[in-house]
Design an enzyme around this catalytic site. Structure first.
Site, mmCIF file in Angstrom:
data_model
loop_
_atom_site.group_PDB
_atom_site.id
_atom_site.type_symbol
_atom_site.label_atom_id
_atom_site.label_comp_id
_atom_site.label_asym_id
_atom_site.label_seq_id
_atom_site.Cartn_x
_atom_site.Cartn_y
_atom_site.Cartn_z
ATOM 1 N N PHE A 183 -3.544 -11.314 11.415
ATOM 2 C CA PHE A 183 -3.304 -11.597 12.838
ATOM 3 C C PHE A 183 -3.499 -10.361 13.721
ATOM 4 O O PHE A 183 -3.345 -10.433 14.937
ATOM 5 C CB PHE A 183 -1.896 -12.161 13.039
ATOM 6 N N HIS A 184 -3.782 -9.221 13.095
ATOM 7 C CA HIS A 184 -3.988 -7.986 13.870
ATOM 8 C C HIS A 184 -5.349 -8.066 14.558
ATOM 9 O O HIS A 184 -6.353 -8.402 13.936
ATOM 10 C CB HIS A 184 -3.944 -6.796 12.917
ATOM 11 N N GLU A 207 -7.240 5.455 15.798
ATOM 12 C CA GLU A 207 -6.869 4.035 15.693
ATOM 13 C C GLU A 207 -6.086 3.615 16.926
ATOM 14 O O GLU A 207 -5.174 4.323 17.365
ATOM 15 C CB GLU A 207 -5.940 3.788 14.497
ATOM 16 N N ARG A 259 0.854 -1.187 0.000
ATOM 17 C CA ARG A 259 0.000 0.000 0.000
ATOM 18 C C ARG A 259 0.892 1.240 0.000
ATOM 19 O O ARG A 259 2.106 1.122 0.160
ATOM 20 C CB ARG A 259 -0.955 0.012 1.201
ATOM 21 N N ASN A 289 -4.885 8.293 4.440
ATOM 22 C CA ASN A 289 -4.645 7.556 5.687
ATOM 23 C C ASN A 289 -3.174 7.648 6.052
ATOM 24 O O ASN A 289 -2.313 7.339 5.230
ATOM 25 C CB ASN A 289 -5.024 6.080 5.523
ATOM 26 N N GLU A 290 -2.894 8.105 7.249
ATOM 27 C CA GLU A 290 -1.513 8.138 7.757
ATOM 28 C C GLU A 290 -0.518 8.546 6.660
ATOM 29 O O GLU A 290 0.373 7.767 6.279
ATOM 30 C CB GLU A 290 -1.122 6.790 8.358
HETATM 31 C C1 GAL Z 1 -2.087 1.843 10.857
HETATM 32 C C2 GAL Z 1 -2.922 1.914 9.599
HETATM 33 C C3 GAL Z 1 -4.033 0.891 9.586
HETATM 34 C C4 GAL Z 1 -3.514 -0.447 10.030
HETATM 35 C C5 GAL Z 1 -2.885 -0.307 11.394
HETATM 36 C C6 GAL Z 1 -2.371 -1.601 11.954
HETATM 37 O O1 GAL Z 1 -0.821 2.333 10.600
HETATM 38 O O2 GAL Z 1 -3.476 3.198 9.453
HETATM 39 O O3 GAL Z 1 -4.568 0.804 8.290
HETATM 40 O O4 GAL Z 1 -2.582 -0.902 9.105
HETATM 41 O O5 GAL Z 1 -1.811 0.573 11.317
HETATM 42 O O6 GAL Z 1 -1.818 -1.420 13.234
#
Ligand code: GAL
Length: 658
Positions: free
Chosen positions: A348-349, A298, A103, A141-142
């Site tokens: 696994f997240h 997040e 990505r 995003n980020e």
């Molecule tokens: C962030 C991201 C999310 C996801 C997350 C996992 O950096 O914005 O899409 O990848 O980490 O911890």
């Protein structure tokens, strides 16, 4: 108070969506961030959009009473983009093109990327700008999280244009970069390139400008999208998610363009002290836009996937960290992500709804937190009433970590966080600000390692002390100007009068285990004993009093800490980087001397204490129960209290009696 997470329904068959909405309601979800990685689903080919599925998801959420933070979906370009426009891909300093299949594979300065991202945003905005479910816009995003810098041909062109805008003439650029050195003098902007792989050290002015440029390119992408949303008539708040102290993007410059600050935070559950760095991050984002509540956009409900080892969070730890954000000004707690993926790099997240289902500790904690957040009354906006400022500056960070310094191992953020942790253990409310933001609201300001000091920053710090503030500065502070060049007249040219000292030499020490030579310098005085590393500067006290002297090594007997009464205030100068214990000792001394009181007295160091107007939040991050005296109304128990007992990870949110 918002509660929810990233929602990626495109990863699931449509039959799952109604179950999702039902479960969201069970968990007390109020809002989801939708469509963050949906570009290829929304736009299967250039000029071709498929909104039918997204219409159905948004309507379904709306019927379920779940609001939508609608993403602009520009963070991960679809495969057709690089197929037709391979020049959108970013390039590393070593000349390696970063390919697709992951990505964020786009060069922020690519006009093609910007045009295609703009098309997508325009189409999304046109379709959903008036949809009653859409309450916020989540741009990209980020920004920059994986691609910290780009050396593609797009970047080369954009860097030259950026420099031309900044300097006007190539002579001005030569002057700013000091190109008389090593035959670097340019005769046209066309000769300038990004500081990619080179035989030896780059020009420091060029490195610094490249950092500024990189932050600006990412910001331009955000502003491009924001403009399109506004043109389409967007009335909702517009944001993009930050990552706390993220080096490539100078968020302090960005923040004026965000209606609400949103932040992503992933402390390591294996690190028993990571809650203090999380507190630092919350205080930083709170301080970026004071008076406006921010959102924790997040966090993880449990384990991650991206550290070498991904420990689970302990029971209660996720909730404790969530309350830490609320206590420090957040008006929402959201997760990555709603439902755990069954495929892809993040399977696994953890998520709010685990792969293992609802008969899990994670789900029970998620439901409990949703319920508890919903019981809260309206909280005052994000002001902590801090009397202490900790200076944290992106430009100083970029410049101090340039190579070729007396000590090349200084990790700026780690040292700033070392000071923050000591203030946190002392339960003092702290704002984390730029040098220009230090003013008379504060009693005490810390400016460690402010290597690059701008004229305006110097002016703010000087008038702060003139007006009665206590400033703790040094070491390696006020060394260069905004171009990373020495000013005439030696070092410490701007703060010399305020601090009453001169600096003759930086006295580099070796890193522990880094070879022969002194690696630490001990010091002792009225403030107590402390040990320093990295530098033991040769400081000459002019008008200042010497409060501590070095007791070891080549600086033995020389000033290690000085105190200068100046104007109505006090200027301290510290000639070394104290270790963790030393910072604790010194912070106690500085707080006492300036008369700064803790938010609450008699609280153990592992209890996190924060204020939000008249509401104080107490969280026990230790391993044993504690009882703390605090008078007021316990907002979670809805009962008056004179003390609270907190189990490990226990939380109390108390509205104090005036
Ligand atoms: C962030 C991201 C999310 C996801 C997350 C996992 O950096 O914005 O899409 O990848 O980490 O911890």
């Amino acid at each position: 108070m918002h509660y929810g997470g990233d929602y990626n329904p495109e990863q699931w068959p449509e039959s799952v969506w109604p179950q999702d909405v039902a479960r969201m309601r069970e968990a007390g979800v109020t809002m989801v961030s939708l469509g963050i990685f949906s570009w290829s689903r929304i736009q299967p080919a250039e000029g071709e959009f498929d909104f039918a599925w997204l219409d159905r998801v948004i309507d379904l959420l709306h019927e379920g009473g779940i609001a939508v933070d609608l993403a602009t979906a520009t963070a991960s370009p679809p495969p057709w983009m690089h197929e037709h426009y391979p020049d959108v891909l970013p390039v590393t300093a070593q000349g390696v093109m970063l390919g697709p299949g992951s990505r964020q594979h786009y060069a922020p300065s690519s006009p093609t990327y910007r045009r295609l991202a703009g098309d997508l945003v325009a189409a999304l905005a046109q379709r959903y700008v008036d949809h009653p479910a859409v309450v916020m816009w989540h741009v990209n995003n980020e920004y920059g999280c994986h691609v910290h810098e780009d050396h593609s041909e797009n970047a080369q062109r954009a860097f030259r244009e950026w420099l031309e805008r900044r300097y006007g003439t190539v002579d001005a650029l030569n002057e700013a970069w000091g190109t008389a050195f090593w035959s670097q003098r340019y005769t046209g902007f066309g000769q300038v390139r990004t500081p990619a792989a080179a035989p030896y050290s780059h020009n420091p002015g060029q490195l610094l400008d490249f950092k500024r440029f990189t932050s600006d390119m990412l910001l331009e992408c955000y502003l491009m999208e924001k403009e399109i949303l506004l043109e389409a008539g967007a009335k909702q708040p517009i944001t993009t998610n930050f990552m706390g102290a993220f080096k490539p993007a100078n968020y302090r410059q960005w923040v004026a363009h965000l209606d609400v600050v949103t932040d992503d935070c992933y402390p390591d559950p294996n690190d028993a002290e990571s809650f203090r760095d999380a507190a630092f991050q919350r205080d930083l984002v709170r301080s970026l836009k004071p008076h406006v509540p921010w959102l924790l956009m997040e966090q993880a409900s449990n384990a991650l996937n991206w550290r070498p080892s991904n420990a689970p969070k302990a029971p209660g730890q996720m909730e404790a960290l969530s309350w830490q954000a609320v206590g420090r000004g957040a008006d929402g707690v959201l997760f990555f992500q709603w439902r755990q993926s069954r495929a892809g790099a993040e399977k696994f997240h953890s998520a709010m709804l685990p792969h293992a289902g609802t008969d899990t500790r994670t789900w029970r904690e998620v439901v409990r937190l949703g319920r508890d957040l919903a019981t809260l009354p309206e909280l005052p906006a994000g002001q902590a009433g801090a009397r202490v400022a900790l200076v944290f500056d992106w430009e100083a960070w970029w410049a101090i970590e340039s190579p070729d310094h007396p000590h090349n191992g200084i990790d700026y953020l780690a040292i700033i966080q070392r000071w923050y942790r000591a203030l946190h253990r002392a339960h003092v409310a702290v704002d984390i600000v730029g040098p220009d933001q230090v003013h008379d609201r504060y009693q005490l300001a810390f400016a460690p390692l402010l290597y690059l000091l701008t004229d305006s920053g110097a002016q703010a710090l000087t008038s702060f002390v003139d007006g009665g503030g206590h400033l703790v500065a040094g070491p390696f502070t006020d060394v260069v100007d905004a171009r990373d060049q020495f000013r005439d007249g030696g070092y410490l040219t701007q703060l010399r009068d305020t601090l009453g000292v001169t600096v003759e030499d930086f006295g580099a020490l070796v890193s522990p285990g880094g070879g022969p030579g002194e690696s630490e310098a001990r010091a002792s005085g009225a403030c107590g004993d402390f040990t320093g590393g990295f530098l033991a500067e040769e400081v000459h006290a002019g008008g200042a009093d010497v409060v501590a002297e070095f007791t070891t090594g080549r600086r033995h007997g020389d000033a290690a800490l000085t105190r200068n009464v100046h104007g109505a205030g006090v200027g301290w100068y510290l000639a070394t980087v104290p270790d963790e214990a030393g910072v604790d000792t010194l912070v106690r001394h500085f707080l006492d001397d300036a008369g700064v009181a803790p938010v609450l007295g008699g609280v153990p160091a592992h209890v996190d204490v924060s204020t939000r107007g008249d509401v104080v939040t107490l969280i026990n991050f230790g391993s044993a129960a504690v009882t703390v005296d605090v008078q007021g109304q316990d907002l979670l128990a809805d009962a008056p209290v004179t003390s609270v007992t907190l189990a490990p990870f226990g939380v109390a949110v108390v509205r104090r009696q005036r």
